[in-house]
Scaffold this motif. Sequence first.
Motif, PDB file in Angstrom:
ATOM      1  N   ARG A   1     -19.247   3.001  10.516  1.00 22.77           N
ATOM      2  CA  ARG A   1     -18.084   3.439  10.226  1.00 22.77           C
ATOM      3  C   ARG A   1     -16.911   2.529  10.263  1.00 22.77           C
ATOM      4  N   ARG A   2     -17.102   1.487  11.157  1.00 24.71           N
ATOM      5  CA  ARG A   2     -16.322   0.417  11.054  1.00 24.71           C
ATOM      6  C   ARG A   2     -16.432  -0.380   9.802  1.00 24.71           C
ATOM      7  N   ASN A   3     -17.716  -0.684   9.287  1.00 22.70           N
ATOM      8  CA  ASN A   3     -17.796  -1.303   8.195  1.00 22.70           C
ATOM      9  C   ASN A   3     -17.327  -0.496   6.842  1.00 22.70           C
ATOM     10  N   LEU A   4     -17.198   0.847   6.944  1.00 15.17           N
ATOM     11  CA  LEU A   4     -16.673   1.633   5.765  1.00 15.17           C
ATOM     12  C   LEU A   4     -15.124   1.588   5.835  1.00 15.17           C
ATOM     13  N   ILE A   5     -14.588   1.466   6.952  1.00 13.85           N
ATOM     14  CA  ILE A   5     -13.223   1.388   7.010  1.00 13.85           C
ATOM     15  C   ILE A   5     -12.514  -0.112   6.843  1.00 13.85           C
ATOM     16  N   ASN A   6     -13.415  -1.062   7.173  1.00 14.05           N
ATOM     17  CA  ASN A   6     -12.977  -2.245   6.769  1.00 14.05           C
ATOM     18  C   ASN A   6     -13.035  -2.531   5.281  1.00 14.05           C
ATOM     19  N   ALA A   7     -14.098  -2.076   4.567  1.00 16.06           N
ATOM     20  CA  ALA A   7     -14.385  -2.074   3.148  1.00 16.06           C
ATOM     21  C   ALA A   7     -13.132  -1.536   2.421  1.00 16.06           C
ATOM     22  N   LEU A   8     -12.595  -0.522   3.090  1.00 23.76           N
ATOM     23  CA  LEU A   8     -11.816   0.464   2.164  1.00 23.76           C
ATOM     24  C   LEU A   8     -10.096   0.106   2.629  1.00 23.76           C
ATOM     25  N   THR A   9     -10.082  -0.450   3.544  1.00 23.54           N
ATOM     26  CA  THR A   9      -8.689  -0.608   4.308  1.00 23.54           C
ATOM     27  C   THR A   9      -7.665  -1.278   3.088  1.00 23.54           C
ATOM     28  N   TYR A  10      -8.166  -2.743   2.878  1.00 23.66           N
ATOM     29  CA  TYR A  10      -7.498  -3.336   1.845  1.00 23.66           C
ATOM     30  C   TYR A  10      -7.052  -2.885   0.785  1.00 23.66           C
ATOM     31  N   PRO A  11      -8.288  -2.380   0.139  1.00 20.52           N
ATOM     32  CA  PRO A  11      -8.283  -1.594  -1.193  1.00 20.52           C
ATOM     33  C   PRO A  11      -6.937  -0.424  -1.129  1.00 20.52           C
ATOM     34  N   ILE A  12      -7.349   0.073  -0.014  1.00 23.42           N
ATOM     35  CA  ILE A  12      -6.341   1.316   0.263  1.00 23.42           C
ATOM     36  C   ILE A  12      -4.585   1.074   0.136  1.00 23.42           C
ATOM     37  N   ILE A  13      -4.534  -0.189   0.836  1.00 20.66           N
ATOM     38  CA  ILE A  13      -3.082  -0.632   1.219  1.00 20.66           C
ATOM     39  C   ILE A  13      -2.579  -0.968  -0.104  1.00 20.66           C
ATOM     40  N   ILE A  14      -3.462  -1.640  -0.979  1.00 19.01           N
ATOM     41  CA  ILE A  14      -2.955  -2.337  -1.982  1.00 19.01           C
ATOM     42  C   ILE A  14      -2.748  -1.065  -3.146  1.00 19.01           C
ATOM     43  N   LEU A  15      -3.444  -0.006  -2.948  1.00 19.40           N
ATOM     44  CA  LEU A  15      -3.421   1.158  -4.071  1.00 19.40           C
ATOM     45  C   LEU A  15      -2.083   1.969  -3.608  1.00 19.40           C
ATOM     46  N   THR A  16      -1.942   2.077  -2.381  1.00 22.00           N
ATOM     47  CA  THR A  16      -0.831   2.789  -1.685  1.00 22.00           C
ATOM     48  C   THR A  16       0.505   2.044  -2.128  1.00 22.00           C
ATOM     49  N   THR A  17       0.664   0.771  -2.046  1.00 20.44           N
ATOM     50  CA  THR A  17       1.686  -0.083  -2.230  1.00 20.44           C
ATOM     51  C   THR A  17       1.995   0.189  -3.767  1.00 20.44           C
ATOM     52  N   ALA A  18       0.977   0.101  -4.592  1.00 21.02           N
ATOM     53  CA  ALA A  18       1.151   0.310  -5.915  1.00 21.02           C
ATOM     54  C   ALA A  18       1.848   1.344  -6.454  1.00 21.02           C
ATOM     55  N   VAL A  19       1.285   2.670  -5.640  1.00 21.98           N
ATOM     56  CA  VAL A  19       1.822   3.988  -5.892  1.00 21.98           C
ATOM     57  C   VAL A  19       3.230   4.203  -5.491  1.00 21.98           C
ATOM     58  N   LEU A  20       3.460   3.405  -4.300  1.00 22.50           N
ATOM     59  CA  LEU A  20       5.011   3.487  -4.005  1.00 22.50           C
ATOM     60  C   LEU A  20       5.838   2.568  -4.999  1.00 22.50           C
ATOM     61  N   VAL A  21       5.502   1.415  -5.289  1.00 21.11           N
ATOM     62  CA  VAL A  21       6.140   0.682  -6.368  1.00 21.11           C
ATOM     63  C   VAL A  21       6.490   1.437  -7.573  1.00 21.11           C
ATOM     64  N   VAL A  22       5.628   1.893  -8.073  1.00 20.96           N
ATOM     65  CA  VAL A  22       5.564   2.642  -9.435  1.00 20.96           C
ATOM     66  C   VAL A  22       6.570   3.910  -9.133  1.00 20.96           C
ATOM     67  N   ALA A  23       6.348   4.757  -8.090  1.00 19.74           N
ATOM     68  CA  ALA A  23       7.367   5.904  -7.486  1.00 19.74           C
ATOM     69  C   ALA A  23       8.879   5.379  -7.598  1.00 19.74           C
ATOM     70  N   PHE A  24       8.985   4.086  -6.781  1.00 18.97           N
ATOM     71  CA  PHE A  24      10.370   3.464  -6.850  1.00 18.97           C
ATOM     72  C   PHE A  24      10.910   3.284  -8.197  1.00 18.97           C
ATOM     73  N   MET A  25       9.961   2.829  -9.033  1.00 14.67           N
ATOM     74  CA  MET A  25      10.575   2.518 -10.502  1.00 14.67           C
ATOM     75  C   MET A  25      11.000   3.490 -11.084  1.00 14.67           C
ATOM     76  N   LEU A  26      10.101   4.733 -10.951  1.00 12.65           N
ATOM     77  CA  LEU A  26      10.550   5.809 -11.738  1.00 12.65           C
ATOM     78  C   LEU A  26      11.754   6.583 -11.196  1.00 12.65           C
ATOM     79  N   GLN A  27      11.760   6.618  -9.972  1.00 13.39           N
ATOM     80  CA  GLN A  27      12.803   7.283  -9.051  1.00 13.39           C
ATOM     81  C   GLN A  27      14.143   6.719  -9.351  1.00 13.39           C
TER      82      GLN A  27
END
Length: 377
Positions: free
Chosen positions: A136-162
């Motif tokens: 479970r820790r390996n799964l979390i470690n593998a997905l944490t960084y990509p999820i942070i980047i993807l979340t940041t991307a969504v927030l940036v795009v949302a900010f630009m559109l808004q």
Amino acid sequence: MAFKLDNIPQQKTAPKSDKNSVSFLQKEITLFGSPFSNKVKEDFYTELSVLLKAGVNLKVALELIQNSQKKKQNKDTLNFISEDLISGQSLSNAIQVQKPFTDYEYYSLRIGEETGTLGQVTEQLGDFYARKNEQRRNLINALTYPIIILTTAVLVVAFMLQFVVPMFEDIFRQQNVELPAITKFIIKLSGLMKDYGWIVLTIIAVLLFSKRLFNKKQGYKRFKDNLILKLPFIGSFVKTVYLSQFTQAVSLLTASKVPVVNSIQLVKQMIDFYPLQSALEQVEQDILKGKSLSQSLSEHHFFDDKMIALVKVSEETNQTEYIFDRLNKQYNTQVQQQSKMLSTLMEPFIILFVGILVGVILIAMYLPMFKLSSVIG
């Protein structure tokens, strides 16, 4: 001494004790993690094994472990188990009526009590949860960084559109500039977000908070788990994680001389992943019809050729425990390697995805600006 478990599916679970039926206001509210989680179970079984092998009485061992618990709900659970032991019940029967424990643990402990190997069984259970927590820790470690980047991307795009796109829209409207198709699309998308953005956020929040309720629905679990298996990179990794858990559980059960059919039944109840549970359900039926384990596994795509070949060898050489232990070590190694590879591969893809999204918005906004500047010039 081999302990056979007959008719496991038909056996009724003992009713929960009345001492667990406390009012809602008396219950401990758990905000982070569940009471008696897999991490707590890992420590519990490991410490219990050490104390039993050191010659400590079972009741005293439980009291020592209970005193080391920090959460009140965990202390209460162990206290109920201790009281049941004092009243003459076995450890397996005492944990059977406690909600956090599974049938897998109940039957494993029962086997240990019947064969006089309770210390060894608790050590195996501790090892099972240790590897499960590590995966479970390996799964979390593998997905944490990509999820942070993807979340940041969504927030940036949302900010630009808004906020950013409406500023350009006002300029274009004032200058009466003819807009390209891509700019019209982005402006329309921005308008939709301004009008319905809060509704979308509310729906997402409701879905996140109601996730636990949906997880109890069989249809939702089937859809979610099958979707995860189809995801590139992630699907293969998750499949390897559950194959590792499956082989480890079977290895531990065969070491305790549990028949193959009963091992499949227990593992099916223990591992909460619909594709694996569905496959094991059919495997169980095929074995009862007279097929071998390797033949039953070969009819399901969830199990790879390597496992099927080695299981066939184990049937011919009567080395089931050894083969499944070797398979578990191989899958565990694959989980560690794939977790590192997953984060390495997903990072550039997500960055590329972010760049494309932001780039499309910027191009859509600046194309009319170039046209406007040429007209003014």
